[in-house]
Design a protein around this motif. Structure first.
Motif, PDB file in Angstrom:
ATOM      1  N   SER A 154       0.831  -1.204   0.000  1.00  0.00           N
ATOM      2  CA  SER A 154       0.000   0.000   0.000  1.00  0.00           C
ATOM      3  C   SER A 154       0.872   1.264   0.000  1.00  0.00           C
ATOM      4  O   SER A 154       0.616   2.205  -0.755  1.00  0.00           O
TER       5      SER A 154
ATOM      6  N   GLU B 248       4.013   1.505  -1.058  1.00  0.00           N
ATOM      7  CA  GLU B 248       4.705   1.613  -2.347  1.00  0.00           C
ATOM      8  C   GLU B 248       3.777   2.102  -3.448  1.00  0.00           C
ATOM      9  O   GLU B 248       4.189   2.857  -4.321  1.00  0.00           O
ATOM     10  N   GLN B 249       2.516   1.678  -3.417  1.00  0.00           N
ATOM     11  CA  GLN B 249       1.566   2.134  -4.429  1.00  0.00           C
ATOM     12  C   GLN B 249       1.311   3.633  -4.292  1.00  0.00           C
ATOM     13  O   GLN B 249       1.157   4.337  -5.293  1.00  0.00           O
ATOM     14  N   LYS B 250       1.294   4.145  -3.059  1.00  0.00           N
ATOM     15  CA  LYS B 250       1.155   5.591  -2.860  1.00  0.00           C
ATOM     16  C   LYS B 250       2.403   6.313  -3.360  1.00  0.00           C
ATOM     17  O   LYS B 250       2.308   7.363  -4.004  1.00  0.00           O
TER      18      LYS B 250
ATOM     19  N   ILE C 179       4.470   5.320  -5.658  1.00  0.00           N
ATOM     20  CA  ILE C 179       4.565   5.285  -7.120  1.00  0.00           C
ATOM     21  C   ILE C 179       3.671   6.355  -7.737  1.00  0.00           C
ATOM     22  O   ILE C 179       4.046   6.982  -8.732  1.00  0.00           O
ATOM     23  N   GLU C 180       2.521   6.592  -7.148  1.00  0.00           N
ATOM     24  CA  GLU C 180       1.642   7.652  -7.649  1.00  0.00           C
ATOM     25  C   GLU C 180       2.291   9.018  -7.458  1.00  0.00           C
ATOM     26  O   GLU C 180       2.220   9.877  -8.344  1.00  0.00           O
ATOM     27  N   GLU C 181       2.918   9.222  -6.302  1.00  0.00           N
ATOM     28  CA  GLU C 181       3.632  10.484  -6.069  1.00  0.00           C
ATOM     29  C   GLU C 181       4.773  10.655  -7.071  1.00  0.00           C
ATOM     30  O   GLU C 181       4.978  11.750  -7.607  1.00  0.00           O
TER      31      GLU C 181
ATOM     32  N   ARG D  47       5.040   9.356 -10.045  1.00  0.00           N
ATOM     33  CA  ARG D  47       4.480   9.631 -11.379  1.00  0.00           C
ATOM     34  C   ARG D  47       4.022  11.084 -11.484  1.00  0.00           C
ATOM     35  O   ARG D  47       4.225  11.744 -12.507  1.00  0.00           O
ATOM     36  N   GLN D  48       3.410  11.603 -10.426  1.00  0.00           N
ATOM     37  CA  GLN D  48       2.968  13.000 -10.432  1.00  0.00           C
ATOM     38  C   GLN D  48       4.178  13.931 -10.471  1.00  0.00           C
ATOM     39  O   GLN D  48       4.164  14.940 -11.179  1.00  0.00           O
TER      40      GLN D  48
ATOM     41  N   VAL E 267      10.193   6.440 -10.479  1.00  0.00           N
ATOM     42  CA  VAL E 267       8.994   5.702 -10.903  1.00  0.00           C
ATOM     43  C   VAL E 267       9.346   4.230 -11.101  1.00  0.00           C
ATOM     44  O   VAL E 267       8.648   3.339 -10.609  1.00  0.00           O
TER      45      VAL E 267
ATOM     46  N   HIS F 100       9.928   2.328  -7.759  1.00  0.00           N
ATOM     47  CA  HIS F 100       8.697   1.991  -7.049  1.00  0.00           C
ATOM     48  C   HIS F 100       7.896   0.922  -7.795  1.00  0.00           C
ATOM     49  O   HIS F 100       7.258   0.074  -7.160  1.00  0.00           O
ATOM     50  N   GLU F 101       7.941   0.932  -9.129  1.00  0.00           N
ATOM     51  CA  GLU F 101       7.280  -0.130  -9.902  1.00  0.00           C
ATOM     52  C   GLU F 101       7.901  -1.491  -9.597  1.00  0.00           C
ATOM     53  O   GLU F 101       7.188  -2.484  -9.422  1.00  0.00           O
TER      54      GLU F 101
END
Length: 159
Positions: free
Chosen positions: A93, A95-97, A99-101, A103-104, A141, A144-145
């Motif tokens: 959870s 890491e998924q947050k 990765i979104e950060e 990417r942004q 990115v 985190h992927e």
């Protein structure tokens, strides 16, 4: 019939003896060593003795647990497995947050490149610095992927 069997064994053992070749060793003036099956000037015949084939010992496959090995009862192991699953889920959870950060941040980095002004007042972008910044953001990115994929693999192994 029995005599032909002995003849076959005798011929096979004789054939093994023929397979042994004479080996010659030569050391040149520079110290290089050469081995050959044919004699050359200055070479010496090596006496290697008879060829003996020694079978390798079979490895004992003992997968049994030693009697003095510490054992964990099934409830304790189940609790440990559940805790590990929970920790991995929390890490996934997080890491998924992240990765979104990341990417942004990459999108923002591409849109908001640093604009500089030269001494004549013209605007320009430092392309080398921009590319370096974008590569760093892309690296975050990718990192985190990979973490997300590794965590998903670990969670899949638990099921």
């Amino acid at each position: 019939m029995m005599k032909s069997h002995y003849l076959l064994v005798f011929l096979c053992t004789g054939y093994i003896g023929w397979a042994q070749a004479e080996i010659y060793k030569k050391v040149d003036a520079d110290g290089h060593v050469t081995y050959s099956s044919t004699p050359t000037k200055g070479s010496k015949k090596l006496d290697l003795g008879p060829l003996t084939i020694v079978p390798s010992p079979a490895r004992a496959r003992n997968n049994a647990t030693p009697p003095d090995f510490l054992k964990v009862d099934s409830d304790t192991q189940k609790n440990r497995d559940n805790l590990r699953h929970k920790i991995l889920e929390e890490e996934l959870s997080t890491e998924q947050k992240l990765i979104e950060e990341a990417r942004q941040n990459l999108i923002n980095g591409k849109e908001n490149s640093e604009i500089l002004k030269d001494k004549d007042g013209r605007n320009y972008r430092n392309d080398a610095k921009y590319e370096e910044n974008i590569k760093g953001l892309q690296g975050q990115v990718i990192l985190h992927e990979k973490n997300v994929e590794a965590l998903k693999t670990e969670l899949h192994k638990l099921k």
